[in-house]
Design a protein around this motif. Structure first.
Motif, mmCIF file in Angstrom:
data_model
loop_
_atom_site.group_PDB
_atom_site.id
_atom_site.type_symbol
_atom_site.label_atom_id
_atom_site.label_comp_id
_atom_site.label_asym_id
_atom_site.label_seq_id
_atom_site.Cartn_x
_atom_site.Cartn_y
_atom_site.Cartn_z
ATOM 1 N N PHE A 64 0.981 -1.078 -0.012
ATOM 2 C CA PHE A 64 -0.243 0.151 -0.002
ATOM 3 C C PHE A 64 0.916 1.168 0.002
ATOM 4 N N VAL A 65 0.844 2.022 -0.849
ATOM 5 C CA VAL A 65 1.619 3.362 -1.075
ATOM 6 C C VAL A 65 0.948 4.541 -0.855
ATOM 7 N N LEU A 66 1.818 5.472 -0.221
ATOM 8 C CA LEU A 66 1.262 6.663 -0.073
ATOM 9 C C LEU A 66 2.259 7.543 -1.017
ATOM 10 N N VAL A 67 1.279 8.185 -1.735
ATOM 11 C CA VAL A 67 1.989 9.081 -2.896
ATOM 12 C C VAL A 67 2.005 10.399 -2.592
ATOM 13 N N ALA A 68 3.252 11.090 -2.747
ATOM 14 C CA ALA A 68 3.292 12.544 -2.355
ATOM 15 C C ALA A 68 3.866 13.238 -3.709
ATOM 16 N N GLY A 69 2.961 14.125 -4.159
ATOM 17 C CA GLY A 69 3.329 14.956 -5.247
ATOM 18 C C GLY A 69 3.509 16.151 -5.166
ATOM 19 N N GLN A 70 4.511 16.735 -5.747
ATOM 20 C CA GLN A 70 4.791 18.173 -5.677
ATOM 21 C C GLN A 70 4.619 18.981 -7.009
ATOM 22 N N PHE A 71 3.732 19.718 -7.251
ATOM 23 C CA PHE A 71 3.561 20.354 -8.667
ATOM 24 C C PHE A 71 4.419 21.606 -8.627
ATOM 25 N N PHE A 72 5.301 21.981 -9.869
ATOM 26 C CA PHE A 72 6.026 22.928 -10.027
ATOM 27 C C PHE A 72 5.284 24.110 -10.232
ATOM 28 N N GLU A 73 5.525 25.148 -9.913
ATOM 29 C CA GLU A 73 4.730 26.507 -10.294
ATOM 30 C C GLU A 73 4.286 26.393 -11.601
ATOM 31 N N GLY A 74 3.026 26.676 -11.748
ATOM 32 C CA GLY A 74 2.335 26.818 -13.127
ATOM 33 C C GLY A 74 1.988 25.504 -13.709
ATOM 34 N N HIS A 75 2.369 24.282 -13.118
ATOM 35 C CA HIS A 75 2.186 23.025 -13.639
ATOM 36 C C HIS A 75 0.956 22.258 -12.928
ATOM 37 N N ASP A 76 0.375 22.669 -12.025
ATOM 38 C CA ASP A 76 -0.394 21.954 -11.146
ATOM 39 C C ASP A 76 -1.939 21.955 -12.059
ATOM 40 N N PRO A 77 -2.218 20.730 -12.498
ATOM 41 C CA PRO A 77 -3.460 20.510 -13.430
ATOM 42 C C PRO A 77 -4.760 20.721 -12.713
ATOM 43 N N PHE A 78 -4.654 20.840 -11.427
ATOM 44 C CA PHE A 78 -5.778 21.299 -10.414
ATOM 45 C C PHE A 78 -5.993 22.371 -10.173
#
Length: 163
Positions: A64-78
Protein backbone atom coordinates in the motif's frame (compact mmCIF):
# COMPACT_ATOMS: atom_id res chain seq x y z
CA UNK A 1 -1.98 5.59 -25.72
CA UNK A 2 -3.54 2.13 -25.62
CA UNK A 3 -0.32 0.25 -25.06
CA UNK A 4 -0.07 -1.78 -21.85
CA UNK A 5 3.00 -0.63 -19.90
CA UNK A 6 3.10 -3.08 -16.97
CA UNK A 7 3.02 -6.86 -17.31
CA UNK A 8 1.91 -7.66 -13.74
CA UNK A 9 -1.34 -6.45 -12.19
CA UNK A 10 -3.84 -7.50 -9.54
CA UNK A 11 -6.27 -10.33 -10.21
CA UNK A 12 -9.02 -8.38 -8.41
CA UNK A 13 -9.75 -4.84 -7.25
CA UNK A 14 -6.96 -3.93 -4.82
CA UNK A 15 -6.43 -1.02 -2.43
CA UNK A 16 -3.11 0.40 -3.68
CA UNK A 17 -2.49 3.99 -2.59
CA UNK A 18 -3.44 7.29 -1.04
CA UNK A 19 -2.16 10.45 -2.73
CA UNK A 20 -1.32 13.79 -1.13
CA UNK A 21 -0.23 17.06 -2.70
CA UNK A 22 2.85 18.40 -0.90
CA UNK A 23 4.95 21.54 -0.98
CA UNK A 24 8.25 19.63 -0.88
CA UNK A 25 8.76 15.97 -1.74
CA UNK A 26 12.16 16.10 -0.04
CA UNK A 27 10.67 17.37 3.25
CA UNK A 28 7.91 14.76 3.01
CA UNK A 29 10.40 11.91 2.55
CA UNK A 30 12.48 13.10 5.49
CA UNK A 31 9.41 13.40 7.75
CA UNK A 32 7.83 10.04 6.90
CA UNK A 33 11.15 8.20 7.15
CA UNK A 34 11.76 9.78 10.59
CA UNK A 35 8.30 9.26 12.12
CA UNK A 36 6.92 6.17 10.34
CA UNK A 37 7.96 2.78 9.01
CA UNK A 38 7.51 3.95 5.39
CA UNK A 39 10.47 4.11 3.00
CA UNK A 40 10.97 5.33 -0.57
CA UNK A 41 9.77 2.82 -3.12
CA UNK A 42 10.10 5.10 -6.15
CA UNK A 43 10.88 8.74 -6.92
CA UNK A 44 10.30 10.60 -10.16
CA UNK A 45 10.70 14.10 -11.49
CA UNK A 46 9.68 15.69 -14.77
CA UNK A 47 8.85 19.17 -16.06
CA UNK A 48 5.57 19.21 -14.07
CA UNK A 49 6.94 18.29 -10.66
CA UNK A 50 8.23 15.57 -8.37
CA UNK A 51 6.61 12.59 -6.73
CA UNK A 52 7.51 9.82 -4.37
CA UNK A 53 5.93 6.51 -3.48
CA UNK A 54 6.41 5.64 0.20
CA UNK A 55 5.64 2.12 1.38
CA UNK A 56 6.46 -0.52 3.97
CA UNK A 57 9.39 -2.57 2.57
CA UNK A 58 8.15 -5.57 4.58
CA UNK A 59 4.81 -5.63 2.74
CA UNK A 60 6.05 -6.63 -0.71
CA UNK A 61 3.18 -9.00 -1.45
CA UNK A 62 0.44 -6.49 -0.55
CA UNK A 63 2.01 -3.07 -0.88
CA UNK A 64 0.00 0.00 0.00
CA UNK A 65 1.66 3.21 -1.18
CA UNK A 66 1.50 6.77 0.09
CA UNK A 67 2.01 8.93 -2.99
CA UNK A 68 3.28 12.47 -2.40
CA UNK A 69 3.22 14.84 -5.36
CA UNK A 70 4.82 18.26 -5.64
CA UNK A 71 3.69 20.37 -8.61
CA UNK A 72 6.09 22.96 -9.96
CA UNK A 73 4.85 26.55 -10.24
CA UNK A 74 2.39 26.82 -13.14
CA UNK A 75 2.17 23.04 -13.65
CA UNK A 76 -0.60 22.04 -11.22
CA UNK A 77 -3.37 20.44 -13.36
CA UNK A 78 -5.90 21.12 -10.57
CA UNK A 79 -5.17 24.87 -10.26
CA UNK A 80 -6.64 27.17 -9.13
CA UNK A 81 -8.16 24.70 -6.63
CA UNK A 82 -6.26 24.44 -3.34
CA UNK A 83 -4.88 21.18 -2.00
CA UNK A 84 -6.13 21.00 1.58
CA UNK A 85 -4.41 18.86 4.21
CA UNK A 86 -6.11 15.94 5.97
CA UNK A 87 -7.50 16.93 9.34
CA UNK A 88 -8.58 17.55 11.95
CA UNK A 89 -10.46 14.20 11.86
CA UNK A 90 -9.45 13.05 8.36
CA UNK A 91 -6.16 11.23 8.85
CA UNK A 92 -3.82 8.44 7.88
CA UNK A 93 -3.82 5.74 10.56
CA UNK A 94 -0.88 3.57 11.55
CA UNK A 95 -1.46 0.87 14.17
CA UNK A 96 1.60 0.14 16.31
CA UNK A 97 2.37 -3.08 18.22
CA UNK A 98 2.68 -1.52 21.70
CA UNK A 99 1.52 1.42 23.80
CA UNK A 100 5.19 2.25 24.36
CA UNK A 101 5.66 2.60 20.59
CA UNK A 102 2.88 5.23 20.55
CA UNK A 103 4.54 7.01 23.48
CA UNK A 104 7.88 6.95 21.66
CA UNK A 105 6.51 8.45 18.43
CA UNK A 106 4.57 11.04 20.45
CA UNK A 107 7.77 12.06 22.24
CA UNK A 108 9.63 12.21 18.93
CA UNK A 109 6.79 14.38 17.57
CA UNK A 110 6.86 16.61 20.65
CA UNK A 111 10.62 17.09 20.21
CA UNK A 112 10.11 17.78 16.50
CA UNK A 113 7.28 20.25 17.10
CA UNK A 114 4.68 18.22 15.22
CA UNK A 115 2.68 16.52 18.00
CA UNK A 116 -0.96 17.58 17.58
CA UNK A 117 -2.78 15.36 20.13
CA UNK A 118 -1.98 12.91 22.87
CA UNK A 119 -0.74 10.45 23.60
CA UNK A 120 -4.03 9.47 25.23
CA UNK A 121 -6.43 6.64 25.80
CA UNK A 122 -9.46 7.50 23.71
CA UNK A 123 -12.78 6.79 25.48
CA UNK A 124 -14.28 4.80 22.59
CA UNK A 125 -13.13 1.17 22.47
CA UNK A 126 -12.55 1.14 18.70
CA UNK A 127 -10.05 4.00 18.84
CA UNK A 128 -7.56 2.80 21.46
CA UNK A 129 -4.45 4.58 22.70
CA UNK A 130 -3.49 7.26 20.18
CA UNK A 131 -1.45 10.27 19.26
CA UNK A 132 -1.72 12.55 16.24
CA UNK A 133 1.25 14.12 14.48
CA UNK A 134 1.16 16.70 11.69
CA UNK A 135 3.37 16.11 8.64
CA UNK A 136 5.16 19.06 6.94
CA UNK A 137 1.99 19.93 4.97
CA UNK A 138 -0.34 19.77 7.96
CA UNK A 139 -1.80 16.32 7.24
CA UNK A 140 -2.88 14.43 10.34
CA UNK A 141 -1.16 11.09 10.95
CA UNK A 142 -2.59 8.91 13.73
CA UNK A 143 -0.49 6.37 15.58
CA UNK A 144 -2.57 3.92 17.60
CA UNK A 145 -2.29 0.89 19.85
CA UNK A 146 -5.11 -1.52 20.64
CA UNK A 147 -7.42 0.08 18.10
CA UNK A 148 -8.47 -3.27 16.75
CA UNK A 149 -8.36 -2.66 12.99
CA UNK A 150 -5.65 -5.29 12.53
CA UNK A 151 -7.37 -7.85 14.78
CA UNK A 152 -10.91 -7.22 13.55
CA UNK A 153 -10.04 -7.77 9.89
CA UNK A 154 -8.27 -11.03 10.70
CA UNK A 155 -11.03 -12.24 13.02
CA UNK A 156 -14.00 -11.41 10.81
CA UNK A 157 -12.34 -12.42 7.55
CA UNK A 158 -10.50 -15.40 9.08
CA UNK A 159 -7.01 -14.34 8.08
CA UNK A 160 -3.88 -15.67 9.79
CA UNK A 161 -2.20 -13.51 12.41
CA UNK A 162 1.36 -14.07 11.18
CA UNK A 163 1.62 -10.57 9.68
Amino acid sequence: MNQIVHSVGPKKATWTHLALAVKSVDDTIAWYEKYTHLRVLRQREDEDGKNVWLADPNEKDRAFVLVAGQFFEGHDPFAPKQHLPLGPFAHIGIELPTKEAVDAVAELGREGGCLALGPMQFPKEDVGYICFLKDPDGNTIEFSYDQGVFETARELWQVGVDA
